[in-house]
Design a protein around this motif. Structure first.
Motif, PDB file in Angstrom:
ATOM      1  N   VAL A   1      55.529  46.309  42.776  1.00  0.00           N
ATOM      2  CA  VAL A   1      56.126  46.828  43.922  1.00  0.00           C
ATOM      3  C   VAL A   1      57.600  46.643  43.526  1.00  0.00           C
ATOM      4  CG1 VAL A   1      56.950  46.694  46.428  1.00  0.00           C
ATOM      5  CG2 VAL A   1      54.444  47.177  45.731  1.00  0.00           C
ATOM      6  N   ALA A   2      58.010  45.483  43.395  1.00  0.00           N
ATOM      7  CA  ALA A   2      59.391  44.823  43.077  1.00  0.00           C
ATOM      8  C   ALA A   2      59.967  45.799  41.712  1.00  0.00           C
ATOM      9  CB  ALA A   2      59.428  43.453  42.857  1.00  0.00           C
ATOM     10  N   GLU A   3      58.774  45.666  40.694  1.00  0.00           N
ATOM     11  CA  GLU A   3      59.443  46.733  39.463  1.00  0.00           C
ATOM     12  C   GLU A   3      59.698  48.028  39.573  1.00  0.00           C
ATOM     13  OE1 GLU A   3      56.434  45.343  36.849  1.00  0.00           O
ATOM     14  OE2 GLU A   3      57.222  43.375  36.453  1.00  0.00           O
ATOM     15  N   HIS A   4      58.835  48.536  40.700  1.00  0.00           N
ATOM     16  CA  HIS A   4      59.341  49.961  41.147  1.00  0.00           C
ATOM     17  C   HIS A   4      59.942  50.170  42.317  1.00  0.00           C
ATOM     18  CE1 HIS A   4      56.017  50.185  38.015  1.00  0.00           C
ATOM     19  NE2 HIS A   4      56.514  51.159  37.801  1.00  0.00           N
ATOM     20  N   ALA A   5      60.996  49.262  42.545  1.00  0.00           N
ATOM     21  CA  ALA A   5      61.534  49.154  43.856  1.00  0.00           C
ATOM     22  C   ALA A   5      62.219  50.333  44.236  1.00  0.00           C
ATOM     23  CB  ALA A   5      62.928  48.149  44.012  1.00  0.00           C
ATOM     24  N   THR A   6      62.835  51.360  43.659  1.00  0.00           N
ATOM     25  CA  THR A   6      63.402  52.657  44.139  1.00  0.00           C
ATOM     26  C   THR A   6      62.409  53.734  44.464  1.00  0.00           C
ATOM     27  OG1 THR A   6      65.179  51.994  42.348  1.00  0.00           O
ATOM     28  CG2 THR A   6      65.159  54.157  43.229  1.00  0.00           C
TER      29      THR A   6
ATOM     30  N   THR B   1      62.930  52.394  58.716  1.00  0.00           N
ATOM     31  CA  THR B   1      64.763  52.544  58.608  1.00  0.00           C
ATOM     32  C   THR B   1      65.151  51.777  57.375  1.00  0.00           C
ATOM     33  OG1 THR B   1      64.957  50.507  59.966  1.00  0.00           O
ATOM     34  CG2 THR B   1      64.634  52.700  61.175  1.00  0.00           C
ATOM     35  N   PRO B   2      66.406  52.117  57.025  1.00  0.00           N
ATOM     36  CA  PRO B   2      67.061  51.256  56.025  1.00  0.00           C
ATOM     37  C   PRO B   2      67.031  49.839  56.189  1.00  0.00           C
ATOM     38  CG  PRO B   2      68.142  53.552  56.229  1.00  0.00           C
ATOM     39  CD  PRO B   2      67.041  53.424  57.255  1.00  0.00           C
ATOM     40  N   VAL B   3      67.005  49.500  57.255  1.00  0.00           N
ATOM     41  CA  VAL B   3      67.388  48.055  57.682  1.00  0.00           C
ATOM     42  C   VAL B   3      66.105  47.265  57.809  1.00  0.00           C
ATOM     43  CG1 VAL B   3      67.826  46.467  59.806  1.00  0.00           C
ATOM     44  CG2 VAL B   3      69.140  48.405  59.386  1.00  0.00           C
ATOM     45  N   GLU B   4      64.851  48.192  58.136  1.00  0.00           N
ATOM     46  CA  GLU B   4      63.424  47.613  57.780  1.00  0.00           C
ATOM     47  C   GLU B   4      62.987  47.349  56.239  1.00  0.00           C
ATOM     48  OE1 GLU B   4      60.851  48.776  61.697  1.00  0.00           O
ATOM     49  OE2 GLU B   4      61.687  50.457  60.282  1.00  0.00           O
ATOM     50  N   CYS B   5      63.530  48.322  55.469  1.00  0.00           N
ATOM     51  CA  CYS B   5      63.455  48.342  54.011  1.00  0.00           C
ATOM     52  C   CYS B   5      64.066  46.910  53.518  1.00  0.00           C
ATOM     53  CB  CYS B   5      64.196  49.496  53.295  1.00  0.00           C
ATOM     54  SG  CYS B   5      62.987  50.907  53.553  1.00  0.00           S
ATOM     55  N   ASP B   6      65.479  46.839  53.943  1.00  0.00           N
ATOM     56  CA  ASP B   6      66.191  45.653  53.646  1.00  0.00           C
ATOM     57  C   ASP B   6      65.423  44.374  53.615  1.00  0.00           C
ATOM     58  OD1 ASP B   6      68.107  46.985  52.172  1.00  0.00           O
ATOM     59  OD2 ASP B   6      69.654  46.690  53.630  1.00  0.00           O
ATOM     60  N   GLU B   7      64.854  44.119  55.206  1.00  0.00           N
ATOM     61  CA  GLU B   7      64.117  43.104  55.543  1.00  0.00           C
ATOM     62  C   GLU B   7      62.690  43.050  54.452  1.00  0.00           C
ATOM     63  OE1 GLU B   7      63.009  43.481  59.514  1.00  0.00           O
ATOM     64  OE2 GLU B   7      64.960  43.227  60.022  1.00  0.00           O
ATOM     65  N   PHE B   8      62.226  43.893  54.268  1.00  0.00           N
ATOM     66  CA  PHE B   8      60.895  43.945  53.464  1.00  0.00           C
ATOM     67  C   PHE B   8      61.548  43.477  52.095  1.00  0.00           C
ATOM     68  CE2 PHE B   8      58.742  46.178  50.020  1.00  0.00           C
ATOM     69  CZ  PHE B   8      57.276  45.980  50.239  1.00  0.00           C
ATOM     70  N   TRP B   9      62.177  44.076  51.336  1.00  0.00           N
ATOM     71  CA  TRP B   9      63.018  43.605  49.892  1.00  0.00           C
ATOM     72  C   TRP B   9      63.506  42.079  50.072  1.00  0.00           C
ATOM     73  CZ3 TRP B   9      60.651  45.728  46.908  1.00  0.00           C
ATOM     74  CH2 TRP B   9      60.491  47.401  46.848  1.00  0.00           C
TER      75      TRP B   9
ATOM     76  N   SER C   1      67.737  43.913  43.643  1.00  0.00           N
ATOM     77  CA  SER C   1      68.987  44.007  44.072  1.00  0.00           C
ATOM     78  C   SER C   1      69.659  45.264  44.142  1.00  0.00           C
ATOM     79  CB  SER C   1      69.703  42.943  42.881  1.00  0.00           C
ATOM     80  OG  SER C   1      69.225  41.631  42.969  1.00  0.00           O
ATOM     81  N   GLN C   2      69.286  45.863  43.257  1.00  0.00           N
ATOM     82  CA  GLN C   2      69.733  47.367  43.026  1.00  0.00           C
ATOM     83  C   GLN C   2      69.609  48.500  44.607  1.00  0.00           C
ATOM     84  OE1 GLN C   2      68.281  49.829  39.977  1.00  0.00           O
ATOM     85  NE2 GLN C   2      69.874  51.496  40.103  1.00  0.00           N
ATOM     86  N   VAL C   3      68.342  48.045  44.885  1.00  0.00           N
ATOM     87  CA  VAL C   3      67.906  48.892  46.033  1.00  0.00           C
ATOM     88  C   VAL C   3      68.607  48.233  47.334  1.00  0.00           C
ATOM     89  CG1 VAL C   3      65.972  49.418  47.377  1.00  0.00           C
ATOM     90  CG2 VAL C   3      65.810  49.651  45.182  1.00  0.00           C
TER      91      VAL C   3
END
Length: 106
Positions: free
Chosen positions: A52-57, A70-78, A97-99
């Motif tokens: 999942v991390a290697e295919h983050a985008t 939401t984008p905020v929830e995605c940031d929490e996930f990452w 980091s890029q995502v």
């Protein structure tokens, strides 16, 4: 279905099972907790975490579209995934980091 170069490449899990495991990551369940909930071995879950991390985008788009995060929830996930950095390759850490730095799609 051609899966080479995608998150599903050489996975014995269905897309639905992968999304279920990701839902548990979003809820901040640990790997052993997810193992108990889903019945999948912790090594399988850990390997999925790395994939999942290697295919983050690609995964970020799936999280927003399929799980309706939401984008905020995605940031929490990452952020949660990044905490497991001792398990992650340099490529995976760079993808995360890029995502996390503004490339989420609303």
């Amino acid at each position: 279905m051609e899966t080479k170069g995608t998150l599903l490449f050489r996975r014995h899990l269905s897309e639905a099972e992968i999304l279920t495991i990701c839902k548990h990551f979003v809820e901040k369940n640990g790997i052993r907790s997810i193992e108990r909930i889903t019945g999948h071995h912790r090594d399988t879950i850990g390997n999925l975490l790395t994939a999942v991390a290697e295919h983050a985008t690609q995964m970020n788009d799936i999280l927003i579209r399929e799980l309706e995060l939401t984008p905020v929830e995605c940031d929490e996930f990452w952020t949660f995934v990044k905490k497991k950095k001792n398990m992650l390759s340099t490529t995976a850490q760079n993808q995360i980091s890029q995502v996390m730095h503004g490339s989420t799609r609303a």
